[in-house]
Structures are given as structure tokens and as C-alpha cells.
Design a protein around this motif. Structure first.
Motif, PDB file in Angstrom:
ATOM      1  N   ILE A  55       0.840  -1.195   0.000  1.00 18.16           N
ATOM      2  CA  ILE A  55       0.000   0.000   0.000  1.00 18.16           C
ATOM      3  C   ILE A  55       0.878   1.248   0.000  1.00 18.16           C
ATOM      4  O   ILE A  55       1.604   1.504   0.958  1.00 18.16           O
ATOM      5  N   ASN A  56       0.794   1.991  -1.084  1.00 14.68           N
ATOM      6  CA  ASN A  56       1.496   3.269  -1.207  1.00 14.68           C
ATOM      7  C   ASN A  56       0.536   4.356  -0.724  1.00 14.68           C
ATOM      8  O   ASN A  56      -0.469   4.627  -1.366  1.00 14.68           O
ATOM      9  N   LEU A  57       0.843   4.959   0.421  1.00 11.87           N
ATOM     10  CA  LEU A  57      -0.059   5.949   1.003  1.00 11.87           C
ATOM     11  C   LEU A  57      -0.037   7.294   0.278  1.00 11.87           C
ATOM     12  O   LEU A  57      -0.962   8.088   0.427  1.00 11.87           O
ATOM     13  N   ARG A  58       1.013   7.561  -0.488  1.00  9.25           N
ATOM     14  CA  ARG A  58       1.068   8.831  -1.205  1.00  9.25           C
ATOM     15  C   ARG A  58       1.662   8.635  -2.598  1.00  9.25           C
ATOM     16  O   ARG A  58       2.806   9.013  -2.861  1.00  9.25           O
ATOM     17  N   PRO A  59       0.877   8.059  -3.520  1.00  5.54           N
ATOM     18  CA  PRO A  59       1.370   7.933  -4.886  1.00  5.54           C
ATOM     19  C   PRO A  59       1.662   9.310  -5.472  1.00  5.54           C
ATOM     20  O   PRO A  59       0.951  10.276  -5.188  1.00  5.54           O
ATOM     21  N   GLY A  60       2.715   9.390  -6.230  1.00  7.22           N
ATOM     22  CA  GLY A  60       3.141  10.673  -6.781  1.00  7.22           C
ATOM     23  C   GLY A  60       4.240  11.318  -5.964  1.00  7.22           C
ATOM     24  O   GLY A  60       4.959  12.175  -6.463  1.00  7.22           O
ATOM     25  N   ASP A  61       4.378  10.891  -4.698  1.00  6.85           N
ATOM     26  CA  ASP A  61       5.475  11.370  -3.861  1.00  6.85           C
ATOM     27  C   ASP A  61       6.718  10.578  -4.272  1.00  6.85           C
ATOM     28  O   ASP A  61       6.718   9.350  -4.244  1.00  6.85           O
ATOM     29  N   GLU A  62       7.753  11.285  -4.650  1.00  7.58           N
ATOM     30  CA  GLU A  62       8.946  10.647  -5.193  1.00  7.58           C
ATOM     31  C   GLU A  62       9.550   9.608  -4.245  1.00  7.58           C
ATOM     32  O   GLU A  62       9.921   8.514  -4.661  1.00  7.58           O
ATOM     33  N   VAL A  63       9.616   9.941  -2.969  1.00  8.38           N
ATOM     34  CA  VAL A  63      10.220   9.032  -1.982  1.00  8.38           C
ATOM     35  C   VAL A  63       9.343   7.796  -1.770  1.00  8.38           C
ATOM     36  O   VAL A  63       9.836   6.664  -1.744  1.00  8.38           O
ATOM     37  N   CYS A  64       8.027   8.008  -1.643  1.00  5.54           N
ATOM     38  CA  CYS A  64       7.102   6.873  -1.462  1.00  5.54           C
ATOM     39  C   CYS A  64       7.104   5.969  -2.692  1.00  5.54           C
ATOM     40  O   CYS A  64       7.146   4.736  -2.571  1.00  5.54           O
ATOM     41  N   ASP A  65       7.040   6.583  -3.869  1.00  9.29           N
ATOM     42  CA  ASP A  65       7.033   5.798  -5.100  1.00  9.29           C
ATOM     43  C   ASP A  65       8.309   4.963  -5.226  1.00  9.29           C
ATOM     44  O   ASP A  65       8.250   3.777  -5.585  1.00  9.29           O
ATOM     45  N   ALA A  66       9.455   5.554  -4.922  1.00  4.84           N
ATOM     46  CA  ALA A  66      10.717   4.830  -5.027  1.00  4.84           C
ATOM     47  C   ALA A  66      10.772   3.665  -4.039  1.00  4.84           C
ATOM     48  O   ALA A  66      11.211   2.567  -4.385  1.00  4.84           O
ATOM     49  N   CYS A  68       8.221   2.058  -2.735  1.00  8.21           N
ATOM     50  CA  CYS A  68       7.258   1.035  -3.166  1.00  8.21           C
ATOM     51  C   CYS A  68       7.788   0.252  -4.363  1.00  8.21           C
ATOM     52  O   CYS A  68       7.631  -0.976  -4.417  1.00  8.21           O
ATOM     53  N   GLU A  69       8.391   0.933  -5.305  1.00 11.74           N
ATOM     54  CA  GLU A  69       8.957   0.228  -6.467  1.00 11.74           C
ATOM     55  C   GLU A  69      10.070  -0.721  -6.027  1.00 11.74           C
ATOM     56  O   GLU A  69      10.172  -1.845  -6.530  1.00 11.74           O
ATOM     57  N   ARG A  70      10.878  -0.272  -5.082  1.00 13.04           N
ATOM     58  CA  ARG A  70      11.947  -1.132  -4.555  1.00 13.04           C
ATOM     59  C   ARG A  70      11.350  -2.361  -3.876  1.00 13.04           C
ATOM     60  O   ARG A  70      11.794  -3.492  -4.092  1.00 13.04           O
ATOM     61  N   LEU A  75      10.227  -8.097  -3.751  1.00 16.41           N
ATOM     62  CA  LEU A  75       9.287  -9.165  -3.389  1.00 16.41           C
ATOM     63  C   LEU A  75       8.930 -10.037  -4.587  1.00 16.41           C
ATOM     64  O   LEU A  75       8.882 -11.262  -4.485  1.00 16.41           O
ATOM     65  N   THR A  76       8.684  -9.424  -5.741  1.00 21.92           N
ATOM     66  CA  THR A  76       8.353 -10.228  -6.916  1.00 21.92           C
ATOM     67  C   THR A  76       9.564 -11.024  -7.399  1.00 21.92           C
ATOM     68  O   THR A  76       9.414 -12.156  -7.850  1.00 21.92           O
ATOM     69  N   ALA A  77      10.757 -10.452  -7.277  1.00 20.79           N
ATOM     70  CA  ALA A  77      11.969 -11.196  -7.653  1.00 20.79           C
ATOM     71  C   ALA A  77      12.163 -12.416  -6.752  1.00 20.79           C
ATOM     72  O   ALA A  77      12.723 -13.424  -7.178  1.00 20.79           O
ATOM     73  N   TYR A  84      -0.330  -4.473  -5.605  1.00 19.52           N
ATOM     74  CA  TYR A  84       0.191  -3.136  -5.339  1.00 19.52           C
ATOM     75  C   TYR A  84      -0.932  -2.108  -5.481  1.00 19.52           C
ATOM     76  O   TYR A  84      -1.488  -1.928  -6.552  1.00 19.52           O
ATOM     77  N   ASP A  85      -1.234  -1.427  -4.383  1.00 18.35           N
ATOM     78  CA  ASP A  85      -2.255  -0.379  -4.389  1.00 18.35           C
ATOM     79  C   ASP A  85      -1.571   0.974  -4.476  1.00 18.35           C
ATOM     80  O   ASP A  85      -1.066   1.490  -3.484  1.00 18.35           O
ATOM     81  N   ASP A  86      -1.567   1.524  -5.672  1.00 21.71           N
ATOM     82  CA  ASP A  86      -1.005   2.860  -5.862  1.00 21.71           C
ATOM     83  C   ASP A  86      -2.090   3.812  -6.369  1.00 21.71           C
ATOM     84  O   ASP A  86      -1.814   4.779  -7.064  1.00 21.71           O
TER      85      ASP A  86
END
Length: 147
Positions: A55-66, A68-70, A75-77, A84-86
Motif C-alpha cells: 500500500i502506497n499511502l502517497r502515490p506521486g510522492d517521489e520518496v514513497c514511489d521509489a 514502493c517500487e523497490r 518481493l516479486t523477484a 500493489y495499491d497505488d
């Protein structure tokens, strides 16, 4: 099939039977009926459609997005199935939907936690929550989720 059994009098009688079976749709309904609470489904890990919700609480926030992507990539690897809830929805709606869907684990990433160097992990079955640095949270989840 010409199946016969001996009746109480010893005479052969034809077997009559019906089977409704336990198909996937009936099994899912039975699991949900046996494992839920007022907030929604609580999937047992062995049959959950995904291992965890991210759960990404603030999509569009550069730090949160990074972060979450990490998390998603790691996890998928590691072979974990991640939902993923963005979405741009408010946090309360995201929490309610995650509980309703009922995946066994939730990893919650938001700006406040990241500012403190942490993410939150929730066990859906128990409601227990903990915080940890992202790397530690990922290592812990990879060790216990879906493995």
C-alpha cells in the motif's frame, strides 16, 4: 455403472446416489465463511490469491514511489505475489479495501514512516502491526510469506 449392494434382506439393490462435488467456487465460499471478520476476508496463506498487499499511502510522492517500487521489485523477484495499491484514494479507503480483500500480509509505505526510516507491516489474521526499516521488513516478509 451397474453398482449393487446387498440390502438388509440380503438381496442385491441398485445403488442410487448424487454428488454435488466440491468445486473451486464452493471451496472459496467455504474458506471465506470459515475465515473472515467484520472487516472482510482473512485468507489463509496457503490459498490466498496474493501473498501480500503493498500500500502506497502517497502515490506521486517521489520518496514513497521509489520505496514502493523497490519493495515490489524485491518481493516479486523473490517469487512473492504482490497486489500493489497505488491508487489516489485516501489512506482510510486503502486500509478498508486491503482488509476487505484479506490478503495475509500488508506492507504500508507512507511519507511519515519513511521520514523516520520505517515502513509498517500488518498481519491481517491477527491485526498485529510492526514497523521496521524497509530492508528489514522486506527480508522478514520474504522469509515468512509464501515460502
Amino acid at each position: 455403472m451397474k453398482a449393487k449392494v446387498a440390502g438388509p434382506d440380503g438381496a442385491d439393490a441398485n445403488v442410487h446416489m448424487g454428488s454435488y462435488g466440491v468445486g473451486v467456487s464452493r471451496l472459496l465460499g467455504a474458506i471465506i465463511e470459515a475465515s473472515h471478520d467484520e472487516a472482510g476476508i482473512i485468507w489463509p496463506e496457503s490459498v490466498a490469491p496474493f501473498d501480500l498487499a503493498l500500500i502506497n499511502l502517497r502515490p506521486g510522492d517521489e520518496v514513497c514511489d521509489a520505496a514502493c517500487e523497490r519493495a515490489y521489485a524485491a518481493l516479486t523477484a523473490a517469487g512473492r505475489a504482490v497486489l500493489y495499491d497505488d491508487t489516489a484514494e485516501r489512506p482510510g479507503g486503502k486500509f478498508a479495501r486491503a482488509d476487505l480483500i484479506g490478503l495475509p500480509w500488508q506492507i504500508i509505505i507512507g511519507p511519515k514512516g519513511l521520514a523516520e526510516g520505517n515502513v509498517e507491516i500488518k498481519n491481517r489474521a491477527t491485526g498485529d502491526r510492526s514497523t521496521a526499516p524497509l530492508a528489514d521488513a522486506l527480508a522478514g516478509l520474504m522469509a515468512k510469506v509464501g515460502g
